[in-house]
Design a protein around this motif. Structure first.
Motif, PDB file in Angstrom:
ATOM      1  N   ALA A 184      -5.307   3.998   7.938  1.00 18.82           N
ATOM      2  CA  ALA A 184      -6.255   4.707   8.797  1.00 18.82           C
ATOM      3  C   ALA A 184      -6.257   4.212  10.250  1.00 18.82           C
ATOM      4  O   ALA A 184      -6.253   5.038  11.168  1.00 18.82           O
ATOM      5  CB  ALA A 184      -7.660   4.616   8.206  1.00 18.82           C
ATOM      6  N   PRO A 185      -6.259   2.886  10.506  1.00 15.35           N
ATOM      7  CA  PRO A 185      -6.248   2.443  11.908  1.00 15.35           C
ATOM      8  C   PRO A 185      -5.026   2.923  12.685  1.00 15.35           C
ATOM      9  O   PRO A 185      -5.140   3.345  13.836  1.00 15.35           O
ATOM     10  CB  PRO A 185      -6.260   0.907  11.795  1.00 15.35           C
ATOM     11  N   ALA A 202     -13.753   9.009  20.740  1.00 16.04           N
ATOM     12  CA  ALA A 202     -14.473   7.752  20.956  1.00 16.04           C
ATOM     13  C   ALA A 202     -15.662   7.630  20.009  1.00 16.04           C
ATOM     14  O   ALA A 202     -15.941   6.555  19.467  1.00 16.04           O
ATOM     15  CB  ALA A 202     -14.939   7.662  22.411  1.00 16.04           C
ATOM     16  N   THR A 203     -16.359   8.734  19.805  1.00 13.22           N
ATOM     17  CA  THR A 203     -17.490   8.728  18.882  1.00 13.22           C
ATOM     18  C   THR A 203     -17.023   8.462  17.452  1.00 13.22           C
ATOM     19  O   THR A 203     -17.621   7.665  16.723  1.00 13.22           O
ATOM     20  CB  THR A 203     -18.228  10.085  18.931  1.00 13.22           C
ATOM     21  N   ALA A 204     -15.942   9.123  17.047  1.00 13.19           N
ATOM     22  CA  ALA A 204     -15.397   8.919  15.700  1.00 13.19           C
ATOM     23  C   ALA A 204     -14.950   7.475  15.509  1.00 13.19           C
ATOM     24  O   ALA A 204     -15.067   6.922  14.404  1.00 13.19           O
ATOM     25  CB  ALA A 204     -14.227   9.870  15.470  1.00 13.19           C
ATOM     26  N   ALA A 205     -14.443   6.855  16.568  1.00  9.03           N
ATOM     27  CA  ALA A 205     -13.988   5.463  16.470  1.00  9.03           C
ATOM     28  C   ALA A 205     -15.123   4.546  16.045  1.00  9.03           C
ATOM     29  O   ALA A 205     -14.962   3.692  15.160  1.00  9.03           O
ATOM     30  CB  ALA A 205     -13.416   5.012  17.810  1.00  9.03           C
ATOM     31  N   GLY A 231     -16.949  -2.611  17.554  1.00  7.70           N
ATOM     32  CA  GLY A 231     -15.930  -3.525  18.082  1.00  7.70           C
ATOM     33  C   GLY A 231     -14.510  -3.068  17.808  1.00  7.70           C
ATOM     34  O   GLY A 231     -13.738  -2.790  18.729  1.00  7.70           O
ATOM     35  N   TRP A 232     -14.141  -2.980  16.526  1.00  8.91           N
ATOM     36  CA  TRP A 232     -12.788  -2.593  16.141  1.00  8.91           C
ATOM     37  C   TRP A 232     -12.487  -1.158  16.550  1.00  8.91           C
ATOM     38  O   TRP A 232     -11.389  -0.823  16.985  1.00  8.91           O
ATOM     39  CB  TRP A 232     -12.629  -2.783  14.646  1.00  8.91           C
ATOM     40  N   GLY A 233     -13.492  -0.290  16.431  1.00  7.00           N
ATOM     41  CA  GLY A 233     -13.299   1.106  16.815  1.00  7.00           C
ATOM     42  C   GLY A 233     -13.009   1.256  18.297  1.00  7.00           C
ATOM     43  O   GLY A 233     -12.146   2.039  18.703  1.00  7.00           O
ATOM     44  N   SER A 234     -13.719   0.493  19.128  1.00  3.16           N
ATOM     45  CA  SER A 234     -13.489   0.559  20.573  1.00  3.16           C
ATOM     46  C   SER A 234     -12.098   0.070  20.932  1.00  3.16           C
ATOM     47  O   SER A 234     -11.418   0.647  21.783  1.00  3.16           O
ATOM     48  CB  SER A 234     -14.541  -0.285  21.313  1.00  3.16           C
ATOM     49  N   VAL A 235     -11.651  -1.009  20.270  1.00  2.00           N
ATOM     50  CA  VAL A 235     -10.300  -1.544  20.527  1.00  2.00           C
ATOM     51  C   VAL A 235      -9.241  -0.497  20.195  1.00  2.00           C
ATOM     52  O   VAL A 235      -8.309  -0.257  20.971  1.00  2.00           O
ATOM     53  CB  VAL A 235     -10.067  -2.831  19.709  1.00  2.00           C
ATOM     54  N   LEU A 236      -9.373   0.133  19.033  1.00  2.16           N
ATOM     55  CA  LEU A 236      -8.405   1.156  18.623  1.00  2.16           C
ATOM     56  C   LEU A 236      -8.411   2.348  19.577  1.00  2.16           C
ATOM     57  O   LEU A 236      -7.355   2.858  19.978  1.00  2.16           O
ATOM     58  CB  LEU A 236      -8.725   1.637  17.207  1.00  2.16           C
ATOM     59  N   ALA A 237      -9.615   2.794  19.942  1.00  3.95           N
ATOM     60  CA  ALA A 237      -9.722   3.954  20.831  1.00  3.95           C
ATOM     61  C   ALA A 237      -9.129   3.649  22.203  1.00  3.95           C
ATOM     62  O   ALA A 237      -8.373   4.460  22.752  1.00  3.95           O
ATOM     63  CB  ALA A 237     -11.180   4.377  20.964  1.00  3.95           C
ATOM     64  N   ILE A 238      -9.457   2.495  22.757  1.00  5.27           N
ATOM     65  CA  ILE A 238      -8.948   2.137  24.088  1.00  5.27           C
ATOM     66  C   ILE A 238      -7.429   2.017  24.059  1.00  5.27           C
ATOM     67  O   ILE A 238      -6.731   2.481  24.975  1.00  5.27           O
ATOM     68  CB  ILE A 238      -9.593   0.828  24.576  1.00  5.27           C
ATOM     69  N   THR A 268     -15.953   4.096  26.538  1.00  3.89           N
ATOM     70  CA  THR A 268     -15.574   4.098  25.123  1.00  3.89           C
ATOM     71  C   THR A 268     -16.579   3.342  24.278  1.00  3.89           C
ATOM     72  O   THR A 268     -16.997   3.807  23.211  1.00  3.89           O
ATOM     73  CB  THR A 268     -14.175   3.482  24.943  1.00  3.89           C
ATOM     74  N   VAL A 269     -16.982   2.173  24.734  1.00 10.77           N
ATOM     75  CA  VAL A 269     -17.979   1.386  23.997  1.00 10.77           C
ATOM     76  C   VAL A 269     -19.298   2.145  23.943  1.00 10.77           C
ATOM     77  O   VAL A 269     -19.969   2.179  22.910  1.00 10.77           O
ATOM     78  CB  VAL A 269     -18.171  -0.001  24.645  1.00 10.77           C
ATOM     79  N   LEU A 270     -19.658   2.758  25.059  1.00 15.36           N
ATOM     80  CA  LEU A 270     -20.901   3.522  25.103  1.00 15.36           C
ATOM     81  C   LEU A 270     -20.870   4.663  24.090  1.00 15.36           C
ATOM     82  O   LEU A 270     -21.839   4.885  23.353  1.00 15.36           O
ATOM     83  CB  LEU A 270     -21.105   4.080  26.507  1.00 15.36           C
ATOM     84  N   ALA A 271     -19.754   5.385  24.024  1.00 19.99           N
ATOM     85  CA  ALA A 271     -19.631   6.486  23.066  1.00 19.99           C
ATOM     86  C   ALA A 271     -19.648   5.964  21.632  1.00 19.99           C
ATOM     87  O   ALA A 271     -20.253   6.578  20.742  1.00 19.99           O
ATOM     88  CB  ALA A 271     -18.355   7.270  23.332  1.00 19.99           C
ATOM     89  N   ALA A 272     -18.988   4.833  21.403  1.00 14.90           N
ATOM     90  CA  ALA A 272     -18.945   4.266  20.061  1.00 14.90           C
ATOM     91  C   ALA A 272     -20.328   3.795  19.610  1.00 14.90           C
ATOM     92  O   ALA A 272     -20.697   3.934  18.447  1.00 14.90           O
ATOM     93  CB  ALA A 272     -17.962   3.099  20.016  1.00 14.90           C
TER      94      ALA A 272
END
Length: 213
Positions: free
Chosen positions: A42-43, A64-67, A74-81, A166-170
């Protein structure tokens, strides 16, 4: 040949933007289901979706929201960025190959000042663009490719500039879908502050470039 490349680039960008508007793009729930079916991969799948989606005008806030919902803030923001930066570099490279030479010969006085900013202070100039929510992310990626900004500076500036939004959306998820909620007010306020900061910073860079030239 130079003009032909620029025409191809313009047609490509317009075509992608139109397709993105007309295509049946999955919403956050659909995207989350798609990624969940990938299991342990998935990642990697999500990172690839972010990269490809960025290059073809897929709505960044949805990704970004899905991340955040799929992988945590944390991990979602890294993947999205990482995915957004990779997609930005794809668009940047395509534009650099097709349109840079043609644009370089058409620079007026004002555009030459902007060119100077991107050439000398590419990371900062890219950060400014990323802080301005009125500049569409995907369009800015293709636009940057025809400037004199170095690819490395563009990548660094993009990655750093993506962090706040991205962090804000996450964190806030789909808060902006309900403009009357406290979360949406917080999100809009923060984006407004970032936009003002970007405008001030951008004007400072342009003024400095004019003084130097």
């Amino acid at each position: 040949m130079r003009r032909a490349g620029l025409v191809v680039l313009a047609l490509l960008v317009v075509a992608l933007a139109v397709v993105a508007q007309l295509a049946d793009i999955p919403d956050g729930a659909g995207l989350r289901e798609l990624v969940r079916t990938a299991g342990p991969a998935a990642p990697v799948v999500f990172l690839a979706v972010c990269a490809f989606g960025t290059a073809v005008f897929f709505p960044k806030p949805v990704l970004a929201t899905a991340a955040g919902l799929l992988f945590g803030v944390g991990w979602g923001s890294v993947l999205a960025i990482a995915g957004f930066t990779a997609g930005a570099m794809i668009a940047f490279t395509v534009a650099r190959m097709l349109g840079r030479d043609a644009i370089a010969g058409w620079m007026g006085e004002r555009l030459k000042v902007v060119e100077e900013v991107f050439a000398r202070r590419g990371v900062e100039a890219t950060l400014v663009v990323r802080l301005l929510p009125i500049v569409p992310f995907a369009l800015a990626n293709y636009g940057a490719g025809v400037t004199s900004v170095r690819g490395r500076d563009f990548a660094v500036g993009t990655a750093l500039g993506l962090v706040p939004s991205t962090v804000l959306a996450a964190v806030l998820g789909d808060a902006l879908s309900d403009l009357g909620s406290p979360r949406s007010i917080v999100a809009l306020s923060i984006w407004a502050v970032l936009a003002v900061a970007g405008l001030w910073w951008g004007r400072s860079l342009v003024k400095a470039a004019r003084v130097d030239t």
